[in-house]
Design a protein around this motif. Structure first.
Motif, PDB file in Angstrom:
ATOM      1  N   ALA A 320       0.665  -1.170  -0.364  1.00 25.18           N
ATOM      2  CA  ALA A 320      -0.258   0.218   0.060  1.00 25.18           C
ATOM      3  C   ALA A 320       0.305   1.254  -0.268  1.00 25.18           C
ATOM      4  CB  ALA A 320      -0.984   0.024   1.261  1.00 25.18           C
ATOM      5  N   LYS A 321       2.072   1.029   0.839  1.00 26.54           N
ATOM      6  CA  LYS A 321       3.270   2.497   1.014  1.00 26.54           C
ATOM      7  C   LYS A 321       3.788   2.965  -0.399  1.00 26.54           C
ATOM      8  CE  LYS A 321       5.308   5.874   3.227  1.00 26.54           C
ATOM      9  NZ  LYS A 321       6.275   6.216   2.117  1.00 26.54           N
ATOM     10  N   LEU A 322       4.240   1.572  -1.146  1.00 20.75           N
ATOM     11  CA  LEU A 322       4.780   1.671  -2.420  1.00 20.75           C
ATOM     12  C   LEU A 322       3.947   2.348  -3.486  1.00 20.75           C
ATOM     13  CD1 LEU A 322       6.674  -1.463  -2.949  1.00 20.75           C
ATOM     14  CD2 LEU A 322       7.485   0.403  -2.151  1.00 20.75           C
ATOM     15  N   LEU A 323       2.283   1.546  -3.383  1.00 19.48           N
ATOM     16  CA  LEU A 323       1.277   2.268  -4.090  1.00 19.48           C
ATOM     17  C   LEU A 323       0.726   3.947  -4.337  1.00 19.48           C
ATOM     18  CD1 LEU A 323      -0.909  -0.455  -4.270  1.00 19.48           C
ATOM     19  CD2 LEU A 323       0.554   0.129  -6.235  1.00 19.48           C
ATOM     20  N   TRP A 324       0.360   4.104  -2.672  1.00 22.27           N
ATOM     21  CA  TRP A 324       0.250   5.519  -2.048  1.00 22.27           C
ATOM     22  C   TRP A 324       1.358   6.843  -2.494  1.00 22.27           C
ATOM     23  CZ3 TRP A 324       2.103   8.994   1.476  1.00 22.27           C
ATOM     24  CH2 TRP A 324       2.200   7.870   1.834  1.00 22.27           C
ATOM     25  N   GLY A 325       2.700   6.181  -1.997  1.00 16.56           N
ATOM     26  CA  GLY A 325       4.035   6.882  -2.033  1.00 16.56           C
ATOM     27  C   GLY A 325       4.197   7.809  -3.940  1.00 16.56           C
ATOM     28  N   GLY A 326       4.004   6.640  -4.458  1.00 15.37           N
ATOM     29  CA  GLY A 326       4.507   7.056  -5.714  1.00 15.37           C
ATOM     30  C   GLY A 326       3.664   7.706  -6.330  1.00 15.37           C
ATOM     31  N   TRP A 327       2.281   7.249  -6.731  1.00 10.98           N
ATOM     32  CA  TRP A 327       1.375   7.683  -7.658  1.00 10.98           C
ATOM     33  C   TRP A 327       1.201   8.979  -6.781  1.00 10.98           C
ATOM     34  CZ3 TRP A 327      -3.056  10.179  -6.088  1.00 10.98           C
ATOM     35  CH2 TRP A 327      -4.202  10.246  -7.189  1.00 10.98           C
ATOM     36  N   TYR A 374       8.992   9.399   3.963  1.00 13.02           N
ATOM     37  CA  TYR A 374       8.069   9.393   4.968  1.00 13.02           C
ATOM     38  C   TYR A 374       8.002   7.844   5.569  1.00 13.02           C
ATOM     39  CZ  TYR A 374       3.604  11.271   4.493  1.00 13.02           C
ATOM     40  OH  TYR A 374       2.712  11.504   3.922  1.00 13.02           O
ATOM     41  N   GLY A 375       7.442   7.603   6.405  1.00 14.68           N
ATOM     42  CA  GLY A 375       6.909   6.419   6.369  1.00 14.68           C
ATOM     43  C   GLY A 375       7.886   5.468   6.543  1.00 14.68           C
ATOM     44  N   GLY A 376       9.070   5.517   5.858  1.00 15.89           N
ATOM     45  CA  GLY A 376       9.468   3.633   5.174  1.00 15.89           C
ATOM     46  C   GLY A 376       9.692   4.239   4.056  1.00 15.89           C
ATOM     47  N   SER A 377      10.819   4.302   3.501  1.00 12.99           N
ATOM     48  CA  SER A 377      11.292   4.794   1.979  1.00 12.99           C
ATOM     49  C   SER A 377      10.463   3.232   1.225  1.00 12.99           C
ATOM     50  CB  SER A 377      12.833   4.818   1.826  1.00 12.99           C
ATOM     51  OG  SER A 377      13.435   3.650   2.292  1.00 12.99           O
ATOM     52  N   ASP A 378      10.577   3.934   0.301  1.00 12.08           N
ATOM     53  CA  ASP A 378      10.314   3.532  -1.423  1.00 12.08           C
ATOM     54  C   ASP A 378      11.505   1.747  -1.068  1.00 12.08           C
ATOM     55  OD1 ASP A 378       8.190   4.540  -1.854  1.00 12.08           O
ATOM     56  OD2 ASP A 378       8.967   5.158  -3.623  1.00 12.08           O
ATOM     57  N   GLU A 379      12.913   1.996  -0.496  1.00 11.58           N
ATOM     58  CA  GLU A 379      13.371   1.136  -0.306  1.00 11.58           C
ATOM     59  C   GLU A 379      13.221  -0.181   0.267  1.00 11.58           C
ATOM     60  OE1 GLU A 379      15.147   4.395  -2.775  1.00 11.58           O
ATOM     61  OE2 GLU A 379      14.031   4.221  -0.908  1.00 11.58           O
ATOM     62  N   ILE A 384      10.905  -5.119   2.536  1.00 12.22           N
ATOM     63  CA  ILE A 384      10.028  -5.828   3.632  1.00 12.22           C
ATOM     64  C   ILE A 384       8.835  -7.171   2.780  1.00 12.22           C
ATOM     65  CG2 ILE A 384       7.753  -5.757   4.589  1.00 12.22           C
ATOM     66  CD1 ILE A 384       9.485  -2.736   5.349  1.00 12.22           C
ATOM     67  N   ILE A 385       8.938  -6.458   1.415  1.00 10.82           N
ATOM     68  CA  ILE A 385       8.459  -7.917   0.585  1.00 10.82           C
ATOM     69  C   ILE A 385       8.955  -8.494  -0.418  1.00 10.82           C
ATOM     70  CG2 ILE A 385       7.229  -7.888  -1.385  1.00 10.82           C
ATOM     71  CD1 ILE A 385       5.804  -4.511  -1.392  1.00 10.82           C
ATOM     72  N   ALA A 386      10.000  -8.079   0.035  1.00  7.50           N
ATOM     73  CA  ALA A 386      11.093  -9.537  -0.597  1.00  7.50           C
ATOM     74  C   ALA A 386      10.963 -10.921   0.059  1.00  7.50           C
ATOM     75  CB  ALA A 386      13.005  -8.641  -1.661  1.00  7.50           C
ATOM     76  N   GLU A 387      12.086 -10.196   1.245  1.00  6.84           N
ATOM     77  CA  GLU A 387      12.435 -10.396   2.137  1.00  6.84           C
ATOM     78  C   GLU A 387      10.927 -11.653   3.399  1.00  6.84           C
ATOM     79  OE1 GLU A 387      15.023  -8.553   4.965  1.00  6.84           O
ATOM     80  OE2 GLU A 387      16.188  -7.924   3.613  1.00  6.84           O
ATOM     81  N   ARG A 388      10.392 -10.805   3.663  1.00  2.00           N
ATOM     82  CA  ARG A 388       9.211 -11.355   4.222  1.00  2.00           C
ATOM     83  C   ARG A 388       8.406 -12.046   3.833  1.00  2.00           C
ATOM     84  NH1 ARG A 388       8.527  -6.528   8.846  1.00  2.00           N
ATOM     85  NH2 ARG A 388      10.838  -6.192   9.380  1.00  2.00           N
ATOM     86  N   VAL A 389       8.087 -11.576   2.390  1.00  2.70           N
ATOM     87  CA  VAL A 389       6.712 -11.851   1.494  1.00  2.70           C
ATOM     88  C   VAL A 389       6.708 -13.231   0.530  1.00  2.70           C
ATOM     89  CG1 VAL A 389       4.694 -11.196  -0.273  1.00  2.70           C
ATOM     90  CG2 VAL A 389       5.172 -10.174   1.832  1.00  2.70           C
ATOM     91  N   LEU A 390       8.185 -12.808  -0.050  1.00  6.24           N
ATOM     92  CA  LEU A 390       8.915 -13.555  -1.437  1.00  6.24           C
ATOM     93  C   LEU A 390       9.779 -14.770  -0.824  1.00  6.24           C
ATOM     94  CD1 LEU A 390       9.016 -10.629  -4.288  1.00  6.24           C
ATOM     95  CD2 LEU A 390       7.342 -12.481  -3.424  1.00  6.24           C
ATOM     96  N   GLY A 391      10.675 -14.240   0.634  1.00  7.64           N
ATOM     97  CA  GLY A 391      11.379 -15.269   1.098  1.00  7.64           C
ATOM     98  C   GLY A 391      12.641 -15.317   0.486  1.00  7.64           C
ATOM     99  N   LEU A 392      13.058 -13.985   0.349  1.00 10.12           N
ATOM    100  CA  LEU A 392      14.464 -13.981  -1.029  1.00 10.12           C
ATOM    101  C   LEU A 392      15.521 -13.396   0.121  1.00 10.12           C
ATOM    102  CD1 LEU A 392      13.125 -11.199  -3.454  1.00 10.12           C
ATOM    103  CD2 LEU A 392      13.605 -14.199  -3.849  1.00 10.12           C
ATOM    104  N   PRO A 393      16.860 -13.762   0.284  1.00 15.20           N
ATOM    105  CA  PRO A 393      17.755 -13.865   0.946  1.00 15.20           C
ATOM    106  C   PRO A 393      17.649 -12.366   1.592  1.00 15.20           C
ATOM    107  CG  PRO A 393      18.968 -14.590  -0.932  1.00 15.20           C
ATOM    108  CD  PRO A 393      16.981 -14.306  -1.783  1.00 15.20           C
TER     109      PRO A 393
END
Length: 397
Positions: A320-327, A374-379, A384-393
């Motif tokens: 959600a943060k990635l979507l609305w921040g860039g939009w 703010y609220g956590g940068s896009d990076e 978070i998505i890579a590590e906690r959702v996709l299980g990437l290293p």
């Protein structure tokens, strides 16, 4: 989930709309649309009175469960919460100054706090009487929250004494309380040894708030300095602050996201009108970008509705943060681009735009530069998505 509005929701919508029409009068009507991101400095006294008006008639805490005290202990359904959010936004009511207490602190206390803490703090939030701010980020611990250095030691009263600095603290000058993530275990590092503390802000000589002037000319963010400030309560037990803090961050989605999107839709409408009135809409590139903004906003709405019905999704807040921040940042760029060279100069009446002249589109452009930070940068969100959702290293440290 089945996200349709039934007869009860229709009746609730009529109740909400009727209440807003009856109460958005006088000074509250004059303050319509004030406040919010980039404008938190506007009409604070009136908005604080409006908070108490909402509290008197039970419009705070609609989504709290039975351990809360919102809506006279009658919890609104999820669809009714959405109805209230939609009607509130469409009425252009003043932006809430109590949203941090209602939407972040209260659900956290309901999930992690003791019964005594819930009895002490939730009623005051529900009445609109006590305002809160969030003490997370520090100069060297912004998106990397586990790097906090603010420290707290036990005191004789059973609480803690907090020493350190927080930054980018919204509403710190107005807040009565601050929830602070502090290190209570000497020598600990990263997410170990942290505690979630509740600190009263009225401590002269112990707490100093310094506004941070932004390039938009406003000062809604603040630095907060703690010098042995007394922390009255510890939520979730000493040393469990990381768990509580992450639980709180997971709450920054859902109904509040839908409210935000209604505001975004109004901003997009103003940009489209400016493009039509100024003739920029005849440019096929700009026209395509405006259509894309509209389509992406619709996508964000459906994503928000989808995540309302999910539980325990660790990636939902980050998506959600990635979507609305860039939009929103792209909308700020469009707001000035559709006006062409006219966007480079200020309004005619400079004196009315203190501290210096900016019109609505220019302020939107400047403030939205911060949306992807703010609220956590896009990076950080992508990690978070890579590590906690996709299980990437995990990234090497």
């Amino acid at each position: 989930m089945d996200f349709t509005f039934g007869p009860d929701d229709t009746a609730f919508r009529a109740e909400a709309r009727g209440w807003l029409e009856a109460h958005l009068v006088g000074e509250y009507a004059a303050a319509a649309g004030t406040g919010g991101p980039g404008s938190e400095h506007e009409g604070v006294a009136v908005r604080r009175a409006w908070e108490r008006e909402l509290g008197r008639d039970g419009w705070i805490g609609l989504g709290w469960d039975d351990r809360g005290t919102g809506r006279g202990n009658r919890r609104a359904s999820l669809t009714q919460q959405v109805v209230w959010a939609e009607e509130y936004a469409r009425a252009a009511a003043p932006a809430r100054v109590g949203h941090i207490g209602e939407n972040l602190l209260a659900p956290t206390l309901i999930a992690y706090g003791s019964e005594e803490q819930r009895r002490r703090f939730l009623p005051a939030v529900a009445r609109g009487e006590e305002l809160w701010c969030q003490g997370y980020s520090e100069p060297d611990a912004g998106s990397d929250l586990a790097a906090v250095r603010t420290a707290a030691v036990p005191d004789r009263s059973g609480g803690h004494r907090v020493t350190g600095q927080k930054i980018w603290t919204s509403l710190a000058k107005e807040a009565d309380w601050c929830f602070v993530l502090a290190r209570t275990e000497p020598g600990s590092s990263r997410h170990h040894g942290l505690s979630f503390l509740l600190v009263p802000m009225d401590q002269p000589g112990r707490i100093e708030v310094r506004p941070i002037r932004q390039m938009s000319g406003t000062s809604e963010f603040n630095e907060v300095f703690f010098d042995g400030a007394h922390a009255e309560e510890c939520v979730g037990g000493e040393g469990n602050g990381w768990t509580v803090a992450m639980g709180l961050l997971a709450l920054e989605r859902g109904v509040s996201t839908l409210v935000q999107q209604i505001g975004f839709a109004a901003e997009l409408g103003r940009v489209v009108r400016a493009a039509v009135d100024g003739g920029a809409v005849t440019d096929p590139v700009l026209r395509e970008r405006l259509v894309r903004q509209w389509a992406q906003l619709r996508t964000m709405r459906w994503n928000a509705l989808r995540t309302l019905g999910s539980t325990g999704d660790p990636g939902a807040p980050s998506v959600a943060k990635l979507l609305w921040g860039g939009w929103h940042q792209r909308l700020g760029e469009l707001a000035v681009q559709v006006r062409g060279t006219a966007a480079a100069v200020g309004p005619d009446d400079w004196s009315a735009k203190a501290p210096y002249g900016l019109d609505e589109a220019q302020r939107l452009f400047l403030f939205t530069r911060s949306d992807t930070i703010y609220g956590g940068s896009d990076e950080i969100q992508r990690n978070i998505i890579a590590e906690r959702v996709l299980g990437l290293p995990r990234e090497p440290r």
